[in-house]
Design a protein around this motif. Structure first.
Motif, PDB file in Angstrom:
ATOM      1  N   THR A   2      42.437  50.089  27.642  1.00  0.00           N
ATOM      2  CA  THR A   2      43.070  48.880  27.112  1.00  0.00           C
ATOM      3  C   THR A   2      43.344  48.985  25.617  1.00  0.00           C
ATOM      4  O   THR A   2      44.046  48.163  25.040  1.00  0.00           O
ATOM      5  CB  THR A   2      42.193  47.637  27.363  1.00  0.00           C
ATOM      6  N   SER A   3      42.801  50.002  24.981  1.00  0.00           N
ATOM      7  CA  SER A   3      43.014  50.159  23.542  1.00  0.00           C
ATOM      8  C   SER A   3      43.894  51.376  23.282  1.00  0.00           C
ATOM      9  O   SER A   3      43.491  52.516  23.540  1.00  0.00           O
ATOM     10  CB  SER A   3      41.650  50.321  22.848  1.00  0.00           C
ATOM     11  N   SER A   4      45.116  51.133  22.780  1.00  0.00           N
ATOM     12  CA  SER A   4      46.020  52.264  22.590  1.00  0.00           C
ATOM     13  C   SER A   4      45.467  53.214  21.524  1.00  0.00           C
ATOM     14  O   SER A   4      45.634  54.430  21.632  1.00  0.00           O
ATOM     15  CB  SER A   4      47.426  51.778  22.242  1.00  0.00           C
ATOM     16  N   SER A   5      44.793  52.685  20.518  1.00  0.00           N
ATOM     17  CA  SER A   5      44.270  53.589  19.481  1.00  0.00           C
ATOM     18  C   SER A   5      43.191  54.492  20.061  1.00  0.00           C
ATOM     19  O   SER A   5      43.139  55.690  19.778  1.00  0.00           O
ATOM     20  CB  SER A   5      43.728  52.778  18.305  1.00  0.00           C
ATOM     21  N   SER A   6      42.358  53.910  20.957  1.00  0.00           N
ATOM     22  CA  SER A   6      41.297  54.697  21.589  1.00  0.00           C
ATOM     23  C   SER A   6      41.908  55.807  22.443  1.00  0.00           C
ATOM     24  O   SER A   6      41.463  56.957  22.422  1.00  0.00           O
ATOM     25  CB  SER A   6      40.426  53.764  22.424  1.00  0.00           C
ATOM     26  N   ILE A   7      42.975  55.445  23.179  1.00  0.00           N
ATOM     27  CA  ILE A   7      43.610  56.430  24.062  1.00  0.00           C
ATOM     28  C   ILE A   7      44.340  57.484  23.241  1.00  0.00           C
ATOM     29  O   ILE A   7      44.251  58.686  23.516  1.00  0.00           O
ATOM     30  CB  ILE A   7      44.576  55.707  25.032  1.00  0.00           C
ATOM     31  N   ASN A   8      45.065  57.053  22.199  1.00  0.00           N
ATOM     32  CA  ASN A   8      45.779  58.018  21.362  1.00  0.00           C
ATOM     33  C   ASN A   8      44.801  58.998  20.719  1.00  0.00           C
ATOM     34  O   ASN A   8      45.076  60.201  20.643  1.00  0.00           O
ATOM     35  CB  ASN A   8      46.588  57.291  20.289  1.00  0.00           C
ATOM     36  N   ALA A   9      43.668  58.470  20.290  1.00  0.00           N
ATOM     37  CA  ALA A   9      42.659  59.335  19.678  1.00  0.00           C
ATOM     38  C   ALA A   9      42.171  60.360  20.686  1.00  0.00           C
ATOM     39  O   ALA A   9      42.015  61.551  20.378  1.00  0.00           O
ATOM     40  CB  ALA A   9      41.491  58.493  19.166  1.00  0.00           C
ATOM     41  N   ALA A  10      41.966  59.905  21.929  1.00  0.00           N
ATOM     42  CA  ALA A  10      41.481  60.817  22.968  1.00  0.00           C
ATOM     43  C   ALA A  10      42.494  61.929  23.214  1.00  0.00           C
ATOM     44  O   ALA A  10      42.138  63.102  23.351  1.00  0.00           O
ATOM     45  CB  ALA A  10      41.218  60.044  24.256  1.00  0.00           C
ATOM     46  N   PHE A  11      43.784  61.546  23.284  1.00  0.00           N
ATOM     47  CA  PHE A  11      44.817  62.543  23.572  1.00  0.00           C
ATOM     48  C   PHE A  11      45.092  63.468  22.387  1.00  0.00           C
ATOM     49  O   PHE A  11      45.676  64.530  22.568  1.00  0.00           O
ATOM     50  CB  PHE A  11      46.115  61.862  24.019  1.00  0.00           C
ATOM     51  N   SER A  12      44.704  63.064  21.174  1.00  0.00           N
ATOM     52  CA  SER A  12      44.968  63.917  20.014  1.00  0.00           C
ATOM     53  C   SER A  12      44.165  65.209  20.109  1.00  0.00           C
ATOM     54  O   SER A  12      44.526  66.227  19.528  1.00  0.00           O
ATOM     55  CB  SER A  12      44.622  63.164  18.729  1.00  0.00           C
ATOM     56  N   LYS A  13      43.066  65.183  20.902  1.00  0.00           N
ATOM     57  CA  LYS A  13      42.212  66.360  20.983  1.00  0.00           C
ATOM     58  C   LYS A  13      42.545  67.268  22.162  1.00  0.00           C
ATOM     59  O   LYS A  13      42.075  68.398  22.221  1.00  0.00           O
ATOM     60  CB  LYS A  13      40.736  65.924  21.092  1.00  0.00           C
ATOM     61  N   ILE A  14      43.289  66.743  23.147  1.00  0.00           N
ATOM     62  CA  ILE A  14      43.517  67.532  24.371  1.00  0.00           C
ATOM     63  C   ILE A  14      44.988  67.553  24.760  1.00  0.00           C
ATOM     64  O   ILE A  14      45.725  66.605  24.476  1.00  0.00           O
ATOM     65  CB  ILE A  14      42.700  66.954  25.555  1.00  0.00           C
ATOM     66  N   GLN A  15      45.407  68.641  25.403  1.00  0.00           N
ATOM     67  CA  GLN A  15      46.776  68.727  25.929  1.00  0.00           C
ATOM     68  C   GLN A  15      46.722  69.031  27.427  1.00  0.00           C
ATOM     69  O   GLN A  15      46.876  70.178  27.827  1.00  0.00           O
ATOM     70  CB  GLN A  15      47.589  69.819  25.221  1.00  0.00           C
ATOM     71  N   PRO A  16      46.490  68.031  28.260  1.00  0.00           N
ATOM     72  CA  PRO A  16      46.407  68.298  29.705  1.00  0.00           C
ATOM     73  C   PRO A  16      47.778  68.672  30.274  1.00  0.00           C
ATOM     74  O   PRO A  16      48.813  68.266  29.732  1.00  0.00           O
ATOM     75  CB  PRO A  16      45.911  66.989  30.292  1.00  0.00           C
ATOM     76  N   ASP A  17      47.783  69.463  31.366  1.00  0.00           N
ATOM     77  CA  ASP A  17      49.031  69.757  32.069  1.00  0.00           C
ATOM     78  C   ASP A  17      49.455  68.575  32.929  1.00  0.00           C
ATOM     79  O   ASP A  17      50.624  68.394  33.213  1.00  0.00           O
ATOM     80  CB  ASP A  17      48.853  70.976  32.977  1.00  0.00           C
ATOM     81  N   LEU A  18      48.447  67.832  33.372  1.00  0.00           N
ATOM     82  CA  LEU A  18      48.750  66.704  34.244  1.00  0.00           C
ATOM     83  C   LEU A  18      47.727  65.591  34.006  1.00  0.00           C
ATOM     84  O   LEU A  18      46.546  65.856  33.796  1.00  0.00           O
ATOM     85  CB  LEU A  18      48.703  67.151  35.706  1.00  0.00           C
ATOM     86  N   VAL A  19      48.213  64.365  34.028  1.00  0.00           N
ATOM     87  CA  VAL A  19      47.301  63.227  33.926  1.00  0.00           C
ATOM     88  C   VAL A  19      47.224  62.529  35.275  1.00  0.00           C
ATOM     89  O   VAL A  19      48.244  62.189  35.879  1.00  0.00           O
ATOM     90  CB  VAL A  19      47.767  62.223  32.851  1.00  0.00           C
TER      91      VAL A  19
END
Lengths: 367, 487
Positions: free
Chosen positions: A63-80
Motif C-alpha cells: 500500500t506504500s509506493s515508497s516502500s515498494i519502490n525502495a524494495a525494487f531499487s535493490k532487485i531486478q526480477p525477471d518476473l513478478v
C-alpha cells in the motif's frame, strides 16, 4: 505437471509470498526450479524452511509506493508474481461501509498499481497477477453457469470482486502492453487447503452455532472450489509460460477444481469430516431467508454482534457459480491434480490439528 | 389382468397411471414393420426376438427400415452367444470352443445347436438357428462384416471369462476386470450398433472417432443391470460386483446381505452407483450424435431407464433383499420423454441426478464424489442447453470498466437516498401505529378498563388471565378493598 525442457535460471519476485497461496507458490517454485532465485515480498517474513532455501525476503508494504519502490531499487526480477491482497472475510465480505471499501481498495487496487509501476520502473516486463473469479460473480445478482473469460466483468458490487476487477483491468490494460509489459491474470475460485483458516473455519463454526440444520433455497445450486495444490499448479504453469512462450500474455484465466458441486453438499461433507451429520435438514425458501437475513442485519446493526446470516450471504448461498476452464487447459496446460473430495479431507485433517494445537495452547495458558 | 395390488397402487399414483395411458394412446411408432413383405424365415426371426427380449423387442421393431433386419439379427446372434455362456449345464471344455467359433456359423444355413440344458429359456433359438443364418445371408455385406466382427470378439471375451475358473469361483476382482467384463457383454454391442448406425448414415460418423462415448453407453446399461440384479445374481451364485469395491466394506461377499451390515452394504452400493454415474455425461454426448428419430428412441429409452434404475437402487436397502425395478408408470413416462428430443432426455438425466443428490447421505464415504458426479451431468447439460432465467446475465451484457467513478458515486448517492426513504417510511409507520395504539388504549381506559389490575397481576408473574369465572371479580374487589382499608 509435465517437466518442462530445461529453462534458464530466472529470478521471480512473489508478493504476498508469506500468505496462504503465496507461500505455497514459493515452495513449488523452489521445488521445481532449484536453480531459480525467489524473492518473497511481504509484510511478514516467510517460514524458516523457505528462507533456508534459494530465496530471500524483502519486507515491504504494497500500500506504500515508497516502500515498494525502495524494495525494487535493490532487485531486478525477471518476473513478478503478484499475490498480495486482502480477502474481506465473514461479515466484511458483504460490507457496504465506505471506510472498509477504502481499506480493501488500497490493498488490492492501489497495492497492485504500486507493485506494477515499480516493476516497470525496475525494467521488469513480465507480470502474473492473482485475480479472482469474484471479478465476475461478485455482483451477487446473477447465476453463472459455465462462465468463461468472455463473460463480462465490471458488474461486481462487493468490495473484494470490485477491487480485484479494477486491479485486473489495470494489469491487463493496453497502455501497459504497449509499454512492452507481458502480463496475465489467474482467477481462482474459493481456495481451500491445509493452512487455510478462513473458509474451513467459517463452515466449521456453523456446527457449534447449531446452524447446520438449514438449507437456503432448493439446494440444487452448484458452486466451484479449488484445492490449493491445483491453484499452485496453475500459477507455476502461468509463470513458466510467461518466461518462455508468453502465449498467456494479455489473458485472464478462470481456474477451479473443475468439479462444481452442490453448494450445500460441500458444507455437509465438510461437517462430516468433523463427525457431524445433521439429523435433518430443513429447506428454507430464498424469500424467507432473505427477510430473516434482513432481520438479522437490523438486530446486529443495534447490537453490533456478528451474524452468520445476512442478505448477502443468503444470495451467495442460493446461487450457482462455476467456471469453464478450457482456456487455462488449452493455453497453460492446466489440469487439476488433486480431486476436490481428497482436497476437503486433507484441509479438514489439517484444521483438526490446528484446533487441537489451539486447545493445547489455551489449556497451557489457563494452567 | 391387473392384480388388486396394481389397482391399489395406481389409485394412489394417478400421475403414473396417466403416463401409462398417455404412452398407450399417443405413442406413434416412427416406423413400423411391414409384415406383408416378410418371408416365413424373417417372421420366425421376429418371433424369436419377441420371445427372447422384453426390453429391446419393441424399440427394435420401430427402427428405420434400413436397419430393422440387421439390428434384429445382430440381437439374435448376441442372444445366441449369451444362451451358451449362461448355461451352466454345458461343460467348459465344450463351451469354450463353441463361444470362440460361434461367429463362423452365422453364414452356415445348416448349423444349429441343441446342446442346451432343458431349462434354458432361450434354447429354441439355438435349436432353429439356421433361420437366423438364412436371413443373415440376405443383408448387405457391410452390415454382415460388422455383426460377425462383434460376435467374434464378444465370443472370445466370454470364453476368456468362462475359462477363468478363479473368477467364476470368487467373482470379479478389480474394477478394471469389472469394466472389461462390461466391455465384452455391452461395450462391444455399443460399438457394433454405432458402426451399423454410421454405415446406414443415421448417425454422425464422428461417433466412431470418440470410442469412449459408445463404450460408456454400454457400460452405463450393463453396470446398472449388475447393480440392480445383485440379489438375484447372489442367489444364482454369480458375482459381478468387483472385490476391489466390496472388500472395502465387508470381508466376505455374503456379508453384504446381512441385516446388521446394512449401512456398509449401502456404502458399497453407493460406490457402484458412483462408478456407473460417471458415465452419464458421455452417454448424453453420444446421443447428441444420432441423426434419425427411430435410432434416437432406440438408444435413448434404455439410457433413461438406466438412470431411473440407478436412482431406485441408490441408498435403497431393499436392493439386497429382493429384485427391484422401476414401476410401469415410471417406465411409460420415461418412454414418452425419451422418444422426442435430446433436450427432454437431458431433463430426465438432470431430474434423476438431482434425485440422487437429494438421497445422498453425508455419512457415506463417497458423498462428495457422488455430488460431483451429479454436478458433472448438470454441467454437461448446461453446455448444450444453457439455462435461461432472469438470474442469468443477459447475452447482451457488456463488459464495463470496474472503477470507483463519478457515475458510481452518483449511484451510491441514489442508493443512500433510497435508504433514507425507507427510513422515513419506517418512521411514518411507527408513528401511525403508536397513534392508533394510543387511541385504542385510551378508549379502553375511558370505558373503564382496569390496566392497574392487569399490571399488578403481570408483576406477580401471572401472564395468562385466570380461567375460572368469578376469580376476576375477586381480584378486583380485593384490590378495591385494600384501597378502602387504607382510607
Amino acid at each position: 505437471m509435465i517437466a518442462l525442457p530445461s529453462m534458464p535460471p530466472a529470478h521471480v519476485l512473489v508478493t504476498g509470498g508469506s500468505g496462504f497461496l503465496g507461500a505455497a507458490i514459493v515452495k513449488a517454485l523452489l521445488d521445481r526450479h532449484p536453480d531459480w532465485t525467489i524473492t518473497v515480498l511481504d509484510i511478514h517474513a516467510p517460514s524458516e524452511d523457505i528462507l533456508r532455501r534459494n530465496s530471500s525476503f524483502v519486507e515491504a508494504d504494497v500500500t506504500s509506493s515508497s516502500s515498494i519502490n525502495a524494495a525494487f531499487s535493490k532487485i531486478q526480477p525477471d518476473l513478478v508474481m503478484h499475490c498480495a491482497g486482502i480477502v474481506p472475510a465473514r461479515r466484511h465480505r458483504y460490507s457496504t461501509n465506505q471506510k472498509q471499501w477504502e481499506k480493501v481498495k488500497t490493498i488490492n487496487y492501489q497495492g497492485t498499481k504500486n507493485v506494477l509501476n515499480a516493476a516497470l520502473a525496475s525494467g521488469c516486463r513480465k507480470f502474473v497477477y492473482t485475480s479472482s473469479c469474484t471479478v465476475v460473480i461478485d455482483d451477487l445478482a446473477h447465476d453463472y453457469f459455465n462462465m468463461n473469460e468472455k463473460t463480462p466483468l465490471g458488474h461486481a458490487t462487493l468490495h473484494y470482486g470490485k477491487s480485484k476487477g479494477m486491479a485486473e483491468q489495470y494489469v491487463l490494460s493496453h497502455e501497459h502492453a504497449e509499454k512492452g509489459l507481458q502480463a496475465c491474470a489467474l482467477r481462482p475460485c474459493t481456495i481451500i487447503g491445509p493452512g487455510d483458516t478462513a473458509v474451513i473455519s467459517l463452515i466449521h463454526d456453523l456446527i457449534a452455532k447449531g446452524e447446520t440444520y438449514f438449507i437456503i433455497g432448493d439446494g440444487d445450486n452448484l458452486y466451484d472450489f479449488i484445492y490449493i495444490d491445483n491453484a499452485v499448479v496453475a500459477h507455476v504453469l502461468a509463470i513458466e509460460n510467461m518466461l518462455t512462450t508468453a502465449t498467456a500474455a494479455g489473458e485472464a484465466f478462470f481456474i477451479s477444481n473443475e468439479e462444481p458441486v452442490y453448494f450445500w453438499d460441500f458444507f455437509a461433507y465438510l461437517w462430516a469430516q468433523f463427525g457431524h451429520v445433521p439429523r435433518f435438514r430443513v429447506k428454507i425458501p430464498m424469500a424467507v431467508a432473505w427477510v430473516a437475513g434482513l432481520a438479522a442485519e437490523v438486530v446486529t446493526y443495534f447490537t453490533g454482534a456478528a451474524a452468520t446470516v445476512d442478505r448477502g450471504s443468503v444470495w451467495d448461498a442460493v446461487r450457482t457459480q462455476y467456471s469453464d476452464n478450457s482456456k487455462a487447459r488449452d493455453i497453460l496446460g492446466y489440469r487439476p491434480k488433486i480431486g476436490l473430495a481428497e482436497g476437503v479431507r486433507r484441509s479438514c485433517a489439517d484444521y483438526k490439528d490446528y484446533l487441537a494445537r489451539q486447545a493445547n495452547v489455551d489449556s497451557n495458558e489457563t494452567a | 389382468m391387473p392384480s388388486a395390488a396394481d389397482v391399489a397402487y395406481y389409485l394412489f399414483h394417478i400421475s403414473e397411471l396417466r403416463a401409462i395411458i398417455q404412452w398407450k394412446t399417443w405413442h406413434n411408432p416412427v416406423h413400423e414393420r411391414d409384415e406383408s413383405k416378410e418371408g416365413p424365415d424373417l417372421k420366425e426371426c421376429f418371433r424369436f426376438l419377441n420371445l427372447t427380449s422384453r426390453s429391446f423387442a419393441a424399440v427394435i421393431q420401430e427402427l428405420h427400415p434400413e436397419l430393422l433386419v440387421p439390428v434384429c439379427l445382430f440381437y439374435l446372434c448376441l442372444r445366441g452367444l449369451d444362451t451358451i455362456e449362461d448355461d451352466m449345464t454345458i461343460d467348459i471344455a465344450q463351451k469354450e470352443p463353441l463361444l470362440r467359433q460361434f461367429h463362423e456359423h452365422l453364414e452356415d444355413e445348416t448349423w444349429n445347436f441343441d446342446g442346451n440344458g432343458p431349462n434354458e429359456k432361450d434354447r429354441e433359438l439355438l435349436v432353429k438357428f439356421e433361420v437366423v443364418a438364412k436371413e443373415f445371408n440376405k443383408v448387405k455385406e457391410e452390415y454382415r462384416v460388422i455383426i460377425a466382427d462383434i460376435t467374434k470378439r464378444m465370443g472370445n471375451g466370454m470364453a476368456d471369462y468362462a475359462k477363468n475358473a478363479d473368477q467364476n469361483a470368487n467373482g470379479v476382482k478389480t474394477i478394471k476386470d469389472y469394466e472389461l467384463y462390461c466391455h465384452y457383454v455391452a461395450g462391444l454391442v455399443g460399438e457394433g450398433l454405432t458402426r451399423l448406425f454410421v454405415e446406414a448414415k443415421l448417425a454422425n460418423p464422428a461417433l466412431l472417432q470418440r470410442p469412449e462415448l459408445m463404450e460408456s453407453m454400454g457400460q452405463l446399461l450393463q453396470q446398472t443391470n449388475i447393480i440392480r440384479d445383485i440379489r438375484e445374481d447372489h442367489d444364482d451364485k454369480r458375482y459381478f460386483w468387483p472385490k476391489e469395491v466390496w472388500s472395502k466394506y465387508v470381508n466376505k461377499f455374503d456379508e453384504l446381505f446381512l441385516p446388521e451390515n446394512q449401512e456398509k452394504a449401502l456404502q458399497c452400493s453407493s460406490e457402484m452407483v458412483l462408478i456407473a454415474l460417471n458415465r452419464a455425461d458421455e452417454c448424453l454426448f453420444y446421443m447428441a450424435g444420432i441423426k434419425e428419430q427411430s435410432v434416437f428412441n432406440f438408444v435413448a429409452i434404455p439410457q433413461s431407464m438406466a438412470m431411473a434404475t440407478l436412482e431406485l437402487c441408490f441408498q435403497n436397502p431393499t436392493l439386497f433383499e429382493r429384485n427391484i425395478k422401476i414401476t410401469k408408470g415410471t417406465a411409460c413416462q420415461l418412454m414418452t420423454e425419451s422418444t422426442q428430443n435430446l433436450q427432454l432426455v437431458c431433463d430426465v438425466f438432470r431430474r434423476y441426478a438431482r434425485k440422487i443428490h437429494r438421497k445422498n447421505n453425508p455419512s457415506d464415504p463417497h458423498f462428495l464424489d457422488i455430488s460431483i458426479a451429479c454436478g458433472k451431468i448438470e454441467r454437461f447439460i448446461e453446455g448444450i442447453f444453457p439455462t435461461q432465467t432472469p438470474r442469468v446475465l443477459p447475452p447482451g451484457a457488456e463488459q464495463t470498466v470496474a472503477q470507483d467513478s463519478e457515475e458510481e458515486a452518483k449511484r451510491k448517492a441514489d442508493q443512500a437516498e433510497a435508504k433514507q426513504d425507507v427510513l422515513y417510511i419506517g418512521i411514518a409507520i411507527a408513528v401511525t401505529l403508536a397513534i392508533i395504539s394510543a387511541v385504542m388504549i385510551g378508549a379502553a381506559w375511558f370505558f373503564g378498563a382496569r390496566f392497574d389490575l392487569a399490571f399488578a397481576e403481570l408483576k406477580k408473574g401471572n401472564l395468562k388471565p385466570p380461567k375460572e369465572s368469578g376469580v376476576l371479580e375477586n381480584i378486583a374487589s380485593a384490590y378495591d378493598a385494600q384501597g378502602h382499608n387504607e382510607l
